[in-house]
Design an enzyme around this catalytic site. Sequence first.
Site, PDB file in Angstrom:
ATOM      1  N   TYR A 287       4.281  -4.919   9.832  1.00 54.12           N
ATOM      2  CA  TYR A 287       4.186  -3.457   9.792  1.00 54.12           C
ATOM      3  C   TYR A 287       5.387  -2.833  10.496  1.00 54.12           C
ATOM      4  O   TYR A 287       5.973  -1.851  10.031  1.00 54.12           O
ATOM      5  CB  TYR A 287       2.911  -2.980  10.483  1.00 54.12           C
ATOM      6  CG  TYR A 287       1.633  -3.158   9.695  1.00 54.12           C
ATOM      7  CD1 TYR A 287       1.547  -4.018   8.609  1.00 54.12           C
ATOM      8  CD2 TYR A 287       0.481  -2.470  10.068  1.00 54.12           C
ATOM      9  CE1 TYR A 287       0.373  -4.182   7.914  1.00 54.12           C
ATOM     10  CE2 TYR A 287      -0.708  -2.631   9.366  1.00 54.12           C
ATOM     11  CZ  TYR A 287      -0.762  -3.487   8.296  1.00 54.12           C
ATOM     12  OH  TYR A 287      -1.931  -3.647   7.604  1.00 54.12           O
TER      13      TYR A 287
ATOM     14  N   HIS B  33       0.846  -1.199   0.000  1.00 49.17           N
ATOM     15  CA  HIS B  33       0.000   0.000   0.000  1.00 49.17           C
ATOM     16  C   HIS B  33       0.884   1.251   0.000  1.00 49.17           C
ATOM     17  O   HIS B  33       0.688   2.184   0.779  1.00 49.17           O
ATOM     18  CB  HIS B  33      -0.937  -0.008   1.209  1.00 49.17           C
ATOM     19  CG  HIS B  33      -1.788  -1.242   1.290  1.00 49.17           C
ATOM     20  ND1 HIS B  33      -2.992  -1.363   0.620  1.00 49.17           N
ATOM     21  CD2 HIS B  33      -1.593  -2.424   1.926  1.00 49.17           C
ATOM     22  CE1 HIS B  33      -3.510  -2.566   0.860  1.00 49.17           C
ATOM     23  NE2 HIS B  33      -2.676  -3.224   1.640  1.00 49.17           N
TER      24      HIS B  33
END
Length: 368
Positions: A342, A72
């Site tokens: 992440y 993303h």
Amino acid sequence: MSLFGHTRSGQEPRAARSPLLWITLIASIAGLLVLAFAWLAGWIGRDRATAQTFTDSIEATGAAHPGFRRAHSKGVCVSGSFQGTPEGAALSSARVFQQPQVPVMGRLSIGGGDPHGADANARVRSMALQLISDDGQEWRTAMNSFPFFAVPTTEAFLEQTRAGIPDPATGKPDPAKMAAVQAKYPSARAFGQWAKTAPWSNSWANTDYNGINSFRFIAADGSERFVRWSMRPQAPFVEMTPEQRAQAGLDYLADEFQQRLAQGPVRWDMWVTLAEAGDPVDDPSQVWPEQRRQIKVGTLSLTSMQAQADGACRDVNYDPLILPRGIKGSNDPILAARSAVYSQSFNRREREIASGKAADATGKEGAR
């Protein structure tokens, strides 16, 4: 034996007579700790689904873009506010549902690792939010436009990611490897069918964003309920045709969203679905029955947008396990994997920024 290591007969205990035994024992323990640390860090057991192997595999699926998120990568920063409902406050003691208005800083993005890709060609769209209530509690969440996850476990997730790595001989992923993943996991086949047949929205503003993973809402009386949440747009859905996608500009979604904001706030209602006994709360690839009770717990209002290169969202890791009191994670292994990956991605891009390696298409350092 006394506290000082002597027996009543005056003889030294066996361990005291063998200092080599103590040295060997300490060395063994130290060695085990080193091995455990290396195992967790991904330095050994390279086929394990560690944060390092995951991130390495994600990076291998496309060209390198130092300083950007590994997935993303392209998006914009947004800000606004969140207003909880009494029903939300009854389900969870988190302050975000009780405070009249909670400031929000977030990010709208598209799927994929190319920060310069065409907005309209991205099948997956995403929303990430950071809410900080007036008691200092923080809630971060990252949601996607797909309704369920493609695979049930971290091992399957890693297998799927690796299937997307291009073959050096062709420069493209091997179709046989992806076909093998879909043959092995029914949810992967169902996800592929969703990607092929679900209509495309023509805006970030009229897209549903789903939390996918399960969480626990904890009420003031200590009672707990498993939930999954979604952001449902107040803007009516409008389908984007293949012809429109082909003609859209490179930054179509960002341009369109900016035009909407010029007309006023863009809103979504936050709904939670309550699990019942037997529902697969630890498997994000399984959809809960449609008849499950759904409750509106708040409304999100976005009022401004900034470029991510210098926006407030740029340096935020939207770790889905950063949760306030009143909300806890489930035992979903994908949820834990997302949190770890992440963090790994965030640390890598921050090092790239600090070392001056990050650049956008024009060569400008620090762009993300």
